[in-house]
Design an enzyme around this catalytic site. Structure first.
Site, mmCIF file in Angstrom:
data_model
loop_
_atom_site.group_PDB
_atom_site.id
_atom_site.type_symbol
_atom_site.label_atom_id
_atom_site.label_comp_id
_atom_site.label_asym_id
_atom_site.label_seq_id
_atom_site.Cartn_x
_atom_site.Cartn_y
_atom_site.Cartn_z
ATOM 1 C CE1 TYR A 101 11.204 12.251 -42.940
ATOM 2 C CE2 TYR A 101 9.583 10.545 -42.443
ATOM 3 C CZ TYR A 101 10.744 10.955 -43.073
ATOM 4 O OH TYR A 101 11.440 10.059 -43.844
ATOM 5 C CG ASP A 173 6.566 11.244 -34.482
ATOM 6 O OD1 ASP A 173 7.536 11.101 -33.713
ATOM 7 O OD2 ASP A 173 6.599 10.926 -35.675
#
Length: 364
Positions: A101, A173
């Site tokens: 991200y 994550d």
């Protein structure tokens, strides 16, 4: 307890010990501070930056769903990641998935680098590359799986085997898959991170972040950083996340079912040259034949919302090149396949036929 049941009933201690009315929903303890019964006595709560009953209930729920020893709740997912990075010192080396991200990359390249932490970006889906990257200075391996936005998958269990007995934290994550579909700790992860803004809350109405630790000792280290730096989750937002998790199972089942059908449909379209879907979850990225096609889709969709973020009940479409990864240097972005023809789709729980129809009409 099955995952569907755990989403609703896994954390009941705060509700049971702190409220005597029998309220089914956990109460919102909207208080900054808590009075002491007397000198040397405490209710167990002092100040909401340190702990709050509503937030604690939410943390217990996330801990149970992920199979950890403890969790800390944060104001955002980025606050959660930033707190984890406070576990490291100048000179420590972190191996990170190269397709992350954009906000994580911005944090690592600007804040973590400024603090003397060395970030080595590696395609962690290539296990031989991970093995080569590990050195005596490596203190953690930070994995995003599937990755954002190219949907690469890393075998966490095998990475854990590569680490062996070395003092290296394995951080995962798990925002895209959620604890309903995948539990990184069960496969060897030491730390699990969530942007609770996404699937956990599930309604695009709050910001939140979570860090779950495998051991009590590590959970306490993270809690100390949290209460010291102060980016904590508010009681009302904790209530919203807890409420959202109650429907996590049915939302993920529906969104995943939709995503599988949409991915197959996209593969049959002449204007779509590549579809990235890991066969699990509800996130899809796809590449169009031209930049014009990509931008036409963004301009023409009506049911699907052109917006950042993901994981809500609404289907959202995102343009990574100018949104989530806008601050990633162009050369790096293009080397990862994030060009101006790439679109990312967060599939919601609408009727799949309506989603497909919207996409189809946007490509006319």
């Amino acid at each position: 307890m099955k995952p569907e049941t755990a989403c609703i009933h896994a954390a009941t201690s705060i509700r049971n010990k702190s409220h005597s009315t029998g309220a089914v929903a956990v109460p919102i303890f909207q208080s900054a501070t808590f009075a002491h019964p007397g000198f040397g006595q405490s209710t167990g709560y002092d100040y909401s930056r340190t702990q709050n009953p509503t937030v604690e209930h939410c943390e217990e729920l996330i801990t149970s769903l992920e199979g950890g020893a403890g969790a800390s709740a944060f104001a955002t997912g980025m606050a959660a990641i930033a707190t984890v990075m406070e576990l490291f010192r100048p000179g420590d080396e972190i191996i990170a998935t190269d397709d992350l991200y954009g906000g994580s990359i911005r944090l690592f390249n600007n804040i973590s680098a400024k603090n003397g932490i060395i970030i080595k970006y590696v395609d962690t889906s290539d296990l031989s590359a991970v093995q080569v990257a590990i050195t005596h200075s490596t203190k953690a391996i930070f994995i995003e799986t599937p990755t954002n936005p190219m949907m690469k998958v890393t075998d966490i269990a095998t990475v854990k085997k590569l680490i062996g007995n070395r003092d290296i934290l394995l951080i995962s994550d798990n925002t895209f898959l959620t604890p309903y579909l995948f539990n990184p700790i069960a496969h060897g992860a030491d730390v699990v991170i969530h942007s609770g803004t996404k699937y956990l809350s599930g309604h695009n109405d709050t910001l939140a972040g979570f860090v779950v630790a495998k051991t009590s000792e590590l959970a306490e280290r993270i809690h100390i950083v949290k209460k010291t730096t102060g980016a904590v989750l508010s009681p009302f937002d904790a209530f919203l996340v807890t409420r959202g998790i109650k429907t996590l199972a049915i939302r993920m089942e529906k969104a995943q079912s939709n995503a599988r059908k949409i991915a197959e449909w996209l593969k049959s379209q002449s204007k779509i040259t590549a579809v990235h879907y890991p066969e699990q979850g509800a996130m899809i990225s796809f590449t169009t034949d031209t930049v014009e096609t990509a931008q036409n889709i963004l301009n023409k969709v009506e049911l699907i919302l052109y917006a950042e973020s993901l994981g809500g009940v609404e289907t959202l479409i995102t343009y990574p090149a100018t949104q989530t990864h806008a601050e990633v240097p162009e050369a790096e972005r293009l080397s990862r396949g994030i060009d101006e023809k790439l679109l990312r789709l967060s599939v919601g729980i609408e009727a799949v036929e309506d989603i497909i129809k919207d996409l189809e009409e946007s490509m006319l």
